[in-house]
Design an enzyme around this catalytic site. Structure first.
Site, PDB file in Angstrom:
ATOM      1  N   ASP A   1       0.826  -1.218   0.000  1.00 44.08           N
ATOM      2  CA  ASP A   1       0.000   0.000   0.000  1.00 44.08           C
ATOM      3  C   ASP A   1       0.853   1.258   0.000  1.00 44.08           C
ATOM      4  OD1 ASP A   1       0.912  -0.430   2.599  1.00 44.08           O
ATOM      5  OD2 ASP A   1      -0.898   0.346   3.552  1.00 44.08           O
TER       6      ASP A   1
ATOM      7  N   ARG B   1       5.492   4.439   5.970  1.00 42.65           N
ATOM      8  CA  ARG B   1       5.099   4.384   7.381  1.00 42.65           C
ATOM      9  C   ARG B   1       5.185   2.952   7.918  1.00 42.65           C
ATOM     10  NH1 ARG B   1      -0.973   5.877   5.846  1.00 42.65           N
ATOM     11  NH2 ARG B   1      -1.807   3.805   5.463  1.00 42.65           N
TER      12      ARG B   1
ATOM     13  N   GLU C   1       3.578   0.442   7.994  1.00 45.93           N
ATOM     14  CA  GLU C   1       2.520  -0.420   7.488  1.00 45.93           C
ATOM     15  C   GLU C   1       3.028  -1.288   6.339  1.00 45.93           C
ATOM     16  OE1 GLU C   1      -1.187   1.509   7.028  1.00 45.93           O
ATOM     17  OE2 GLU C   1      -2.204  -0.298   6.362  1.00 45.93           O
TER      18      GLU C   1
ATOM     19  N   TRP D   1     -12.514  -5.870  -0.838  1.00 45.62           N
ATOM     20  CA  TRP D   1     -11.061  -6.108  -0.806  1.00 45.62           C
ATOM     21  C   TRP D   1     -10.737  -7.543  -1.287  1.00 45.62           C
ATOM     22  CZ3 TRP D   1     -12.031  -1.371  -0.011  1.00 45.62           C
ATOM     23  CH2 TRP D   1     -11.058  -0.425   0.289  1.00 45.62           C
TER      24      TRP D   1
ATOM     25  N   GLU E   1      -2.523   9.146  -0.643  1.00 44.86           N
ATOM     26  CA  GLU E   1      -3.533   8.235  -0.087  1.00 44.86           C
ATOM     27  C   GLU E   1      -4.897   8.908   0.025  1.00 44.86           C
ATOM     28  OE1 GLU E   1      -2.630   6.982   3.921  1.00 44.86           O
ATOM     29  OE2 GLU E   1      -3.940   5.237   3.749  1.00 44.86           O
TER      30      GLU E   1
ATOM     31  N   HIS F   1       0.646   6.365  -2.196  1.00 47.74           N
ATOM     32  CA  HIS F   1      -0.333   5.284  -2.251  1.00 47.74           C
ATOM     33  C   HIS F   1      -0.858   5.282  -3.685  1.00 47.74           C
ATOM     34  CE1 HIS F   1      -1.189   3.941   1.840  1.00 47.74           C
ATOM     35  NE2 HIS F   1      -2.314   3.379   1.446  1.00 47.74           N
TER      36      HIS F   1
HETATM   37  C1  BGC Z   1      -4.119   1.108   4.019  1.00 50.29           C
HETATM   38  C2  BGC Z   1      -4.936   1.059   2.784  1.00 50.29           C
HETATM   39  C3  BGC Z   1      -5.918  -0.047   2.951  1.00 50.29           C
HETATM   40  C4  BGC Z   1      -6.822   0.404   4.041  1.00 50.29           C
HETATM   41  C5  BGC Z   1      -7.981  -0.490   4.305  1.00 50.29           C
HETATM   42  C6  BGC Z   1      -5.011   1.518   5.120  1.00 50.29           C
HETATM   43  O1  BGC Z   1      -4.338   1.610   6.317  1.00 50.29           O
HETATM   44  O2  BGC Z   1      -3.024   1.943   3.875  1.00 50.29           O
HETATM   45  O3  BGC Z   1      -4.235   1.135   1.644  1.00 50.29           O
HETATM   46  O4  BGC Z   1      -6.546  -0.486   1.830  1.00 50.29           O
HETATM   47  O5  BGC Z   1      -6.098   0.655   5.223  1.00 50.29           O
HETATM   48  O6  BGC Z   1      -8.515  -0.296   5.515  1.00 50.29           O
END
Ligand code: BGC
Length: 916
Positions: free
Chosen positions: A494, A498, A500, A559, A776, A792
């Site tokens: 994603d 960060r 993630e 998703w 994002e 993003h």
């Molecule tokens: C991510 C996204 C993801 C989303 C879904 C985010 O924290 O960065 O790209 O699809 O959460 O909840």
């Protein structure tokens, strides 16, 4: 559990013309890809592909002959001891299934092809080569997993876990002259392999990440030229990657971790006298954690102390007495598979554009581009001096780094000097997403030349170019290229900055399709579908993140549905029907699971994220709270599920499971009925609360009754054009269909307005505010940093598809997947005055270069050999059209006109089309 998988190393040879006298045809890009059947049984069926290049028009393959041999010598003699296909009458030049002798483990195969066309024949001049992997688990059984499963000084398991890199070495004595040698390595999480001090391969951050309890990828290298008779040294460094997970002590229920780094390796050597040897990992290998890499943590960065370098550690005669014997450790648990997708590589360099001193005495380096990779450092100083580099995407108004959006990722590399003249260093086992770097520790101000940005992403080819008369659209295209490439990390993640960096499915639902025009992402996404399959629960559930490094099993539709839409992309764009057959049973299982558990009165009742990230009412918000901006979750999931049923119907035909078609068909009509009954407002001709997304989904998916389509479209247009004043109001869901649907219903001009806007919210607004990637959030410059990445790709929606299919007019005919026939139908009236685009399809380069002015339209196109195109010209006056200066009517017999266009089917070649 039986463990066997068959794969090969993919070696692609590029070669040049070998046309027979006078013919202007050549063959290039022989490709071979290995397939296993869905169960991973040992069926050796590589698919072979080639491209025909021609400088003359109208070239069609009529037959081919493939010769495959067990050695290069045999192939050169024309001896197809493995396979001589004979002359096969067929126009197939991609995905031709190997049909020769059964191939054995580790076998080398050399092949070439002769093609016969309506214009002459050509033979590939050079050869393509591949080798088979290791099919049986038994072949690995005496190879032991080794490692060191303890913490060392300075290591910690915490919020900011630290673990020093493992160095392993082994000296071997090869008694005879080496004829050939191949090494198979599984180095978890990440490895670097050396023989006699030389790094093997140019991959970085290898292998690709997987859920290691499900499958493990091995890499293969031909190391014949690296080994010599006598003593040789093997060395590896192991980093953490996703194996020893970085955030160990928070949310342990959520974050999967696999243990300490470990490896298994086998080296097969064949001597010139025909005898063989195998060298395997075992407890005669030596290991130390006391090397220079003190810590390597994807989120926090790498720390390196050059004073601890162990000169010659990976060459012979190194004194390793202080090293430990490697420990036997538990195997990670997953199947062993040859890696078929690309490793990452350093794909480019970025030179910084400025260096500013801060009041603190540090410097801020500006790369001029939000990039993903790392910084190479050049420095002179004393032993023990420390250079600290902290990475961020942007700056605060006072010129310091903006780090709030990195959450708790430290993104800091630290280099400690050894004090031996000029030292050049770059990290090995981490990457950063950054544009700015704060540098401290230099005794005096460094120069720009001290730093080079290394751009790191999967080693795949850029396949698309795009230029147009609109500078904003061109810049958005560039930003998209940077964003997509940077987030290819052996899986699509994603964001790269960060704490993630997860492979979220929903970010790529339609995105993968748009990306496929820019990058040859076929093997990347085929691998990802395996990741998704491997993450499926026993009852059929698919998570939102796969590999499920974060365990998000929320039983959502949008998703997880990406599993199916990405398979559809691979089929459409690359003609890959095998991938559909392979994944079909698991996709079906998930569809059934959702139906059984969440379909209530023919409405799909499960949705988790809604239309994620719509532009909110307040600039500082992440998520909108205003109900009039939000689309009903069940509306979204029901419409999505309906669309997925239709894709599954198509797949059922490919997978030859005819019985399923009826079921998907019936269920789809029931859902359509219930959907319209529940959400359609008869009095207003719109759906639910009339958001753009609420109207867009049923329109795009064909759920709106025929007679109402135009009216619903008018409601949609009113929302976009009037209420939202020509701006986007969609999030991740709606934006996937917005541009194409507006254009397909006749409002390409409105789509163009959205694409070229510079005001909020729009992609152009990001550009206007200095973005060099895609954000994002639409309000990425003002929103709460808690969820506000500047790199993003999910908000791209269908923008790139629209660039190619609707603006350039490069689209694969759905009837003939993989661009066997191209539909060239640009919207010449949307607002652009020229487009110059190209796409490297599996058949070859497609070009569309058009320009419109008062005198008319000039359109240069190229259609690859062995394909054709239906070309649409924006006039019904056929006599105003010329092709290569000849009247169209004289040129072609296959002309059709509708109310706006003239369509002509053209064979391969290059043409100049004119409309006066
Ligand atoms: C991510 C996204 C993801 C989303 C879904 C985010 O924290 O960065 O790209 O699809 O959460 O909840």
């Amino acid at each position: 559990m039986k463990k066997f998988f068959l794969h090969l190393t993919l070696i692609i040879s590029l070669f040049t013309i070998s046309a027979k006298a006078q013919t202007k045809i050549s063959i290039s890009d022989l490709k071979c890809e290995m397939l296993t059947n869905p169960e991973g049984i040992d069926v050796l069926q590589p698919r072979l592909s080639w491209k025909i290049k021609a400088t003359i028009n109208d070239v069609k393959q009529t037959s081919y002959q493939i010769i495959a041999s067990s050695s290069l010598e045999k192939l050169n003699e024309g001896n197809g001891d493995l396979w001589d296909s004979g002359k096969v009458e067929s126009d197939a030049s991609v995905n031709v299934i190997y049909n020769g002798k059964k191939l054995k483990d580790r076998q080398d195969v050399y092949w070439n092809v002769t093609v016969f066309t309506n214009k002459g024949e050509a033979q590939s001049k050079e050869t393509a080569h591949f080798s088979i992997g290791i099919s049986t688990y038994a072949d690995w059984k005496s190879t032991r997993w080794i490692g060191y499963e303890k913490m060392s000084k300075g290591d910690s398991i915490s919020q900011y876990s630290r673990l020093s890199a493992r160095y392993l070495r082994k000296e071997i004595d090869l008694k005879k002259k080496v004829k050939s040698a191949k090494v198979y390595i599984m180095g978890m999480g990440l490895y670097e392999l050396y023989i006699n001090g030389n790094k093997i391969g140019d991959q970085v951050l290898a292998p690709v990440p997987t859920d290691y309890t499900k499958n493990i990828k091995y890499n293969v290298f031909d190391v014949t030229s690296q080994l010599k008779e006598g003593k040789n040294a093997l060395g590896t460094i192991l980093g953490n990657g996703r194996f020893f997970t970085m955030r160990q002590d928070y949310k342990p229920y959520k974050i999967k971790t696999f243990g300490y780094p470990k490896m298994a390796l086998q080296l097969f050597v064949e001597y010139t006298d025909g005898s063989k040897d195998v060298i395997r990992t075992d407890d005669t290998w030596k290991i130390t954690t006391d090397g220079p890499i003190l810590s390597n943590n994807e989120y926090d960065g790498e720390e390196y102390d050059a004073r601890k370098e162990m000169k010659g550690w990976n060459t012979i005669n190194f004194d390793d007495k202080k090293w430990l014997s490697a420990e036997y450790v538990q195997e990670p648990g997953g199947f062993y598979e040859g890696q078929m997708s690309a490793n990452m590589k350093i794909k480019g360099e970025v030179k910084p554009i400025s260096l500013t001193q801060t009041p603190k005495g540090t410097c801020i380096l500006d790369m001029g581009q939000n990039m993903v990779g790392w910084l190479q450092l050049k420095v002179k100083g004393n032993a023990g001096d420390k250079i600290t580099m902290k990475f961020a995407e942007s700056l605060q108004p006072d010129g310091s780094l903006y780090i709030a959006n990195l959450r708790d990722a430290k993104t800091t590399d630290i280099y400690t000097l050894k004090g031996e003249g000029e030292e050049v260093w770059e990290p090995r086992f981490i990457f950063h997403g950054f544009r700015f770097v704060e540098i401290s520790g230099f005794k005096s101000k460094p120069a720009l030349e001290n730093f080079v940005g290394k751009v790191v992403y999967d080693d795949i080819q850029t396949t698309g170019t795009f230029d147009s008369s609109n500078p904003i659209m061109n810049q958005i295209f560039k930003n998209a290229w940077w964003g997509i490439s940077g987030n290819y990390k052996g899986m699509p993640i994603d964001c790269p900055q960060r704490n993630e960096r997860q492979p979220w499915l929903g970010d790529r639902t339609t995105g993968a399709y748009g990306e496929s025009f820019l990058f040859d992402n076929q093997t990347l996404y085929a691998k990802w579908l395996d990741d998704i399959k491997n993450s499926q629960t026993i009852d059929g559930g698919i998570p939102d993140v796969a590999p499920a490094f974060w365990r998000y099993y929320g039983d959502n539709v949008t998703w997880p549905g990406t599993y199916i839409t990405v398979a559809d992309m691979l089929y459409q764009q690359f003609g890959d029907a095998k991938v559909v057959e392979k994944q079909y049973p698991y996709m079906k299982k998930w569809m059934d699971y959702m139906e059984e558990n969440y379909l209530v009165d023919d409405i799909m009742t499960k949705d988790k994220y809604g239309d994620w990230c719509v532009p909110p009412e307040l600039l500082e918000l992440i998520r909108s709270k205003d109900p009039s901006r939000l689309t009903d979750g069940e509306l979204i999931s029901s419409a999505f599920y309906y669309q997925l049923l239709n894709i599954m119907k198509k797949f059922a035909i490919i997978a030859n499971t005819q019985n399923d078609i009826k079921h998907y068909d019936e269920l789809a009509s029931r859902i359509k009925k219930a959907f319209n009954a529940k959400y359609f407002n008869k009095d207003k001709n719109n759906y639910a609360n009339n958001t753009v997304t609420a109207n867009l989904l049923p329109l795009t998916f064909g759920m709106v009754p025929e007679e109402l389509k135009q009216k619903v479209f008018e409601s949609l247009v009113h929302e976009v054009e009037v209420t939202k004043n020509g701006h986007v109001s969609t999030g991740v869901i709606g934006t996937q269909f917005l541009m194409r649907t507006l254009t397909n219903f006749g409002r390409g001009d409105l789509a163009f307005k959205l694409a070229s806007n510079k005001t909020y919210p729009s992609w152009g607004y990001m550009v206007e505010n200095g973005a060099t990637t895609i954000w994002e959030l639409w309000n990425g410059n003002t929103a709460d940093p808690a969820m506000n990445s500047q790199n993003h790709v999910m908000l791209l929606g269908d923008l790139l598809i629209w660039y190619y299919e609707n603006m350039a007019g490069i689209k694969s005919n759905p009837e003939t997947p993989g661009f066997k026939q191209i539909v060239m139908k640009p919207d010449f009236n949307a607002g652009l005055t020229y487009v110059n685009a190209s796409y490297e399809s599996i058949y070859g380069t497609i070009k569309s270069d058009w320009k419109k002015d008062k005198k008319g339209l000039v359109w240069n196109i190229t259609i690859p050999a062995n394909t054709s195109a239906i070309v649409y010209l924006p006039t019904t006056n056929v006599s105003s059209i010329t092709v290569n200066k000849q009247k169209l009517t004289q040129f072609s017999a296959s002309i059709k006109t509708d109310s706006n266009n003239t369509a002509v089917t053209l064979p391969s070649g290059s043409y100049v089309l004119n409309v006066k």
